[in-house]
Design an enzyme around this catalytic site. Structure first.
Site, PDB file in Angstrom:
ATOM      1  N   ASP A 288      57.015  95.006 -78.658  1.00  0.00           N
ATOM      2  CA  ASP A 288      58.007  95.482 -77.693  1.00  0.00           C
ATOM      3  C   ASP A 288      58.284  96.944 -77.989  1.00  0.00           C
ATOM      4  O   ASP A 288      58.762  97.274 -79.071  1.00  0.00           O
ATOM      5  CB  ASP A 288      59.296  94.649 -77.821  1.00  0.00           C
ATOM      6  CG  ASP A 288      60.378  95.141 -76.879  1.00  0.00           C
ATOM      7  OD1 ASP A 288      60.114  95.210 -75.669  1.00  0.00           O
ATOM      8  OD2 ASP A 288      61.488  95.452 -77.354  1.00  0.00           O
TER       9      ASP A 288
ATOM     10  N   GLU B 100      53.768  95.066 -73.250  1.00  0.00           N
ATOM     11  CA  GLU B 100      54.241  95.093 -71.866  1.00  0.00           C
ATOM     12  C   GLU B 100      53.315  95.927 -70.999  1.00  0.00           C
ATOM     13  O   GLU B 100      52.826  96.961 -71.435  1.00  0.00           O
ATOM     14  CB  GLU B 100      55.633  95.714 -71.793  1.00  0.00           C
ATOM     15  CG  GLU B 100      56.656  94.995 -72.594  1.00  0.00           C
ATOM     16  CD  GLU B 100      57.537  95.981 -73.343  1.00  0.00           C
ATOM     17  OE1 GLU B 100      58.681  96.176 -72.919  1.00  0.00           O
ATOM     18  OE2 GLU B 100      57.075  96.539 -74.344  1.00  0.00           O
TER      19      GLU B 100
ATOM     20  N   ASP C  17      65.252  93.035 -79.608  1.00  0.00           N
ATOM     21  CA  ASP C  17      63.875  93.513 -79.472  1.00  0.00           C
ATOM     22  C   ASP C  17      62.879  92.513 -80.045  1.00  0.00           C
ATOM     23  O   ASP C  17      61.793  92.310 -79.520  1.00  0.00           O
ATOM     24  CB  ASP C  17      63.699  94.866 -80.175  1.00  0.00           C
ATOM     25  CG  ASP C  17      64.553  95.953 -79.534  1.00  0.00           C
ATOM     26  OD1 ASP C  17      64.742  95.893 -78.307  1.00  0.00           O
ATOM     27  OD2 ASP C  17      65.021  96.848 -80.262  1.00  0.00           O
TER      28      ASP C  17
END
Ligand SMILES: [Zn+2]
Length: 372
Positions: A182, A267, A347
């Site tokens: 992340d 991501e 996170d």
């Protein structure tokens, strides 16, 4: 696959003059070709293609003999660059995003010459470029694979060359682990193993010095003064330092992830960027884009898998029970599931969700979760 090697060049004064001259000619060609395409479209509604323009190169060389002093493929590459800029422009128009018409290149903006195929070679001490000659080079590390292209670049008064080589993959032995990453603004990245990667300290120091140097430029009002020119150069040098530090940090971080994991999930930035209009975000995106590009290059070379997942709701979903709602996110840093009561670093929770989306079968999700 392709890999780039970059080396410092040490041209003599005479060679430097030749290179500067070639850059100027290439820039003029670029701008003239851009002008032609603009005029043809405005006045006659005609579209001139890069191919049309390349056919005219022989005529240009006959009319303007100085162009014979630039290697022919380097000139072709100039037109290819312009064509690429136009294709990207048309694509953006089609997509409906902000188009940005191809720009005329100023004196300080056009600073590279590309030999796309031939006309160059390299030995231990010298690099040969057709129409430039033998230039002293420092091969600080060995090159591997088959030479494909060479690009000479001017950077803050220094010269560099990048060779792109075709190299074979060198698969790494399997490690049996998978990781979700992340990326964020507080930390550079947090992994599903619970590891936080901090933005390096020296990097922040350089940013501070950069702001000071930028103020020094804006204090100097006379645009043509020598002191202002020097101040501008200082800013450029600091910029380069920051970007080199960032690049180095990205290389090392990516390499560590690739060495330790068979599968890396992150991501998908294209999706993540949607609906986030603010500038700070896009500045960070530049950094992440480079990092993810390096990560996938290294992964490809080592026969590892990198998966970009849809990032939506990864920060709101519970990595334990899957319950998704906004109230789960207690604060920037803290996550607490309303449904099952699972608490975690926000996170870290997101990183676990990212891994979960890439590997729903749970390659190593159980192991990663236990670290929490
Ligand atoms: Zn839950």
């Amino acid at each position: 696959m392709l890999r780039a090697y970059r080396y410092r060049l040490y041209p003599t004064k005479a060679q430097e003059t030749v290179l500067e001259g070639q850059l100027r000619l290439c820039r003029n060609l670029y701008n003239a070709a851009l002008q032609e395409r603009r005029d043809a479209y405005r006045k006659a509604g005609k579209t001139v293609t890069g191919y049309d323009q390349m056919k005219c190169l022989t005529e240009i060389k006959a009319a303007l003999p100085e162009y014979a002093g630039v290697y022919s493929q380097v000139l072709q590459d100039v037109l290819k660059r312009l064509d690429k800029a136009f294709k990207a422009f048309f694509r953006r128009v089609k997509e409906g995003s902000k188009p940005g018409y191809p720009r005329f290149q100023g004196r300080d903006r056009y600073d590279s010459l590309c030999y796309p195929q031939s006309g160059f070679s390299v030995s231990e001490k010298t690099a040969f470029f057709s129409k430039v000659g033998n230039v002293r080079i420092r091969l600080h590390r060995p090159m591997e694979g088959k030479l494909k292209t060479a690009t000479i670049r001017r950077e803050c008064g220094e010269w560099y060359v990048s060779y792109v080589c075709e190299v074979d993959a060198q698969p790494l032995p399997a490690t049996g682990s998978a990781v979700g990453v992340d990326v964020g603004t507080t930390w550079f990245a947090v992994t599903s193993d619970g590891e936080s990667v901090e933005n390096p300290r020296h990097f922040r120091g350089a940013m501070k010095r950069l702001r000071v140097a930028q103020r020094a430029v804006s204090r100097k009002k006379n645009k043509r003064s020598n002191r202002r020119r020097k101040a501008v150069r200082r800013v450029a040098k600091l910029h380069r330092k920051v970007s080199r530090q960032r690049l180095d940090f990205h290389h090392k971080t990516a390499l560590k992830l690739v060495r330790e994991n068979d599968l890396i999930a992150h991501e998908d930035l294209n999706v993540k960027g949607m609906g986030m209009g603010n500038l700070a975000r896009s500045v960070h995106d530049v950094g992440w884009g480079q990092f993810f590009a390096l990560l996938s290059q290294k992964a490809e070379c080592a026969a590892r898998r990198v998966i970009a997942v849809d990032p939506r709701y990864t920060s709101q979903a519970c990595s334990q029970c899957g319950h998704t709602c906004r109230e789960n996110r207690v604060s920037q840093a803290k996550f607490r599931c309303v449904s099952c009561g699972h608490t975690a670093n926000a996170d870290h929770n997101a990183a676990l969700n990212i891994l979960g989306r890439a590997a729903p079968s749970g390659v190593n999700v159980a192991h990663s979760a236990s670290v929490a």
